[in-house]
Design an enzyme around this catalytic site. Structure first.
Site, short mmCIF file in Angstrom:
data_model
loop_
_atom_site.label_atom_id
_atom_site.label_comp_id
_atom_site.label_asym_id
_atom_site.label_seq_id
_atom_site.Cartn_x
_atom_site.Cartn_y
_atom_site.Cartn_z
N HIS A 95 7.62 0.19 19.11
CA HIS A 95 6.54 0.74 18.27
C HIS A 95 6.72 2.24 18.05
CE1 HIS A 95 2.05 0.27 17.00
NE2 HIS A 95 2.69 1.17 16.26
N ARG A 154 1.67 -4.73 12.54
CA ARG A 154 1.03 -5.07 13.80
C ARG A 154 1.58 -6.41 14.27
NH1 ARG A 154 -0.16 -0.45 14.30
NH2 ARG A 154 -2.25 0.46 14.34
N ARG A 207 -3.68 -9.06 -1.57
CA ARG A 207 -4.85 -9.84 -1.97
C ARG A 207 -4.90 -10.04 -3.49
NH1 ARG A 207 -9.03 -6.44 1.24
NH2 ARG A 207 -7.31 -5.07 0.79
N ASP A 238 9.31 -3.85 15.29
CA ASP A 238 8.85 -2.60 15.93
C ASP A 238 7.53 -2.83 16.66
OD1 ASP A 238 8.86 0.22 16.48
OD2 ASP A 238 7.39 0.52 14.87
N GLY A 277 0.84 -1.20 0.00
CA GLY A 277 0.00 0.00 0.00
C GLY A 277 0.88 1.25 0.00
N ARG A 278 0.34 2.31 0.60
CA ARG A 278 1.06 3.58 0.54
C ARG A 278 2.40 3.52 1.28
NH1 ARG A 278 -4.47 6.94 1.42
NH2 ARG A 278 -4.81 5.22 2.86
N ILE A 279 2.39 2.91 2.47
CA ILE A 279 3.66 2.83 3.21
C ILE A 279 4.58 1.81 2.54
CG2 ILE A 279 4.75 2.47 5.46
CD1 ILE A 279 2.08 3.13 6.80
N GLU A 288 2.13 -5.86 23.03
CA GLU A 288 2.98 -4.74 23.42
C GLU A 288 2.26 -3.86 24.46
OE1 GLU A 288 3.45 -3.38 19.33
OE2 GLU A 288 2.20 -1.66 19.78
C1 8YV Z 1 0.86 4.98 16.24
C2 8YV Z 1 0.43 3.29 14.36
O1 8YV Z 1 1.93 4.71 17.09
O2 8YV Z 1 -0.59 4.70 12.79
C3 8YV Z 1 -0.55 3.60 13.29
O3 8YV Z 1 -1.31 2.70 12.92
O4 8YV Z 1 0.63 2.18 14.71
C4 8YV Z 1 1.26 4.37 14.96
O5 8YV Z 1 1.48 5.39 14.05
C5 8YV Z 1 -0.37 4.57 16.94
O6 8YV Z 1 -1.53 4.72 16.20
C6 8YV Z 1 -0.55 5.38 18.21
O7 8YV Z 1 -1.39 4.71 19.05
#
Ligand code: 8YV
Length: 313
Positions: free
Chosen positions: A279, A232, A175, A256, A153-155, A261
């Site tokens: 994270h 995740r 997918r 990360d 995706g974008r990232i 966590e």
């Molecule tokens: C944040 C993230 O640390 O954007 C996300 O999905 O996992 C992180 O950028 C998180 O949302 C903060 O709770």
């Protein structure tokens, strides 16, 4: 908009949080000694939830807020928000896409280089005075390796751009194949893991991707392979991961994110082939400010009668 009551489920970047407190009447659940008592007191007035990717919002909370119109999430991942429950109640959900792509991709690439080149180990080696006794064992070259991206995706695309600049070859799994993408697509994650040196996990969390990276995928990645996870913890079978690393059936990992966590499996602490982060993919002042501002701007737009800026589809 001071007459609009917002329930803040989790804190975020203070320079963005403070303007939200100026514009709205904000009730901080994360500061309440008795959360049930706070919800019982203000629940009937709450029209918006502000939450974070980690805190989310479940159906029980939504049920306690009969006037709820919007959930604005600080973070791009909304796997902790019950999207079905929101949809059933006609509640809008927003997140913070795009503004964090660069920082998450930087950390993903940093973890890749740190893991292959053993940068954290080298740092510990110097600090411990071990260099005086001999050189650090050799590491692995980054350039020329194949990175398989799970979640293009974008990232994922921002990571690919960086990895290509380091001389890596990119392949991807998702997918379905994406139109206009020149990189090789794998319909099978296991097959991609078999063919790549670095498996980069950057797909959304949630039920659809739960433990997608299982023992079979890790075995396919193999003793020379490296797993990087900036998505995740739930996407990877953590027990299988720890076991594969301990047995040498998986080469290395840069992580990360973790399943429970901030609890991290202690077995990882003693492993030199592992680089651990708390994270922090999006954790820079610049990006957290942009995420925080977007979180508040979505609330401002909604309560001024305008369309929200970044709704979750
Ligand atoms: C944040 C993230 O640390 O954007 C996300 O999905 O996992 C992180 O950028 C998180 O949302 C903060 O709770």
């Amino acid at each position: 908009m001071k007459n609009v009551d917002i329930l803040s489920v989790g804190p975020f970047y203070p320079p963005s949080f403070e303007p939200m407190e100026r514009d709205f009447t904000v009730h901080k659940l994360w500061q309440a000694k008795d959360r049930g008592a706070l919800i019982a007191e203000v629940g009937g007035r709450i029209r918006g939830i502000q939450t974070t990717g980690g805190h989310g919002a479940d159906a029980k909370l939504m049920d306690a807020l009969p006037k709820l119109e919007i959930i604005s999430c600080f973070g791009v991942g909304v796997d902790a928000v019950d999207l079905d429950a929101a949809r059933q109640r006609g509640v809008i959900v927003t997140n913070t896409p795009d503004v964090l792509n660069e920082c998450v991709a930087d950390l993903a690439m940093g973890l890749t280089v740190a893991t292959l080149r053993r940068i954290s180990l080298g740092d510990r080696y110097v600090r411990a005075g071990s260099w005086l006794k001999g050189a650090l064992p050799l590491a692995q070259k980054v350039g020329g390796k194949t990175m398989g991206i799970l979640g293009y995706g974008r990232i994922g695309k921002a990571i690919a751009k960086r990895a290509e600049a380091f001389g890596m070859r990119i392949v991807y799994h998702g997918r379905k194949p994406q139109a206009g993408v020149a990189h090789k697509y794998y319909a099978s994650l296991t097959e991609m893991a078999r063919d790549c040196d670095v498996l980069m996990v950057i797909c959304p969390g949630g039920a659809a991707t739960y433990r997608l990276v299982n023992a079979e995928v890790l075995a396919a990645l193999g003793p020379e392979g490296t797993l990087i996870n900036v998505a995740r913890g739930s996407v990877v079978d953590e027990t299988a991961l720890v076991k594969a690393l301990a047995d040498g059936r998986l080469g290395a990992a840069g992580l990360d994110v973790f399943e429970s966590e901030p609890k991290v499996p202690e077995a990882l602490f003693a492993m030199d082939q592992v680089v651990l982060q708390p994270h922090v993919g999006s954790a820079t002042h610049e990006t957290r400010k942009a995420m925080g501002d977007l979180t508040v701007d979505n609330l401002r737009a909604h309560f001024s009668g305008k369309p929200v800026l970044t709704p979750v589809a």
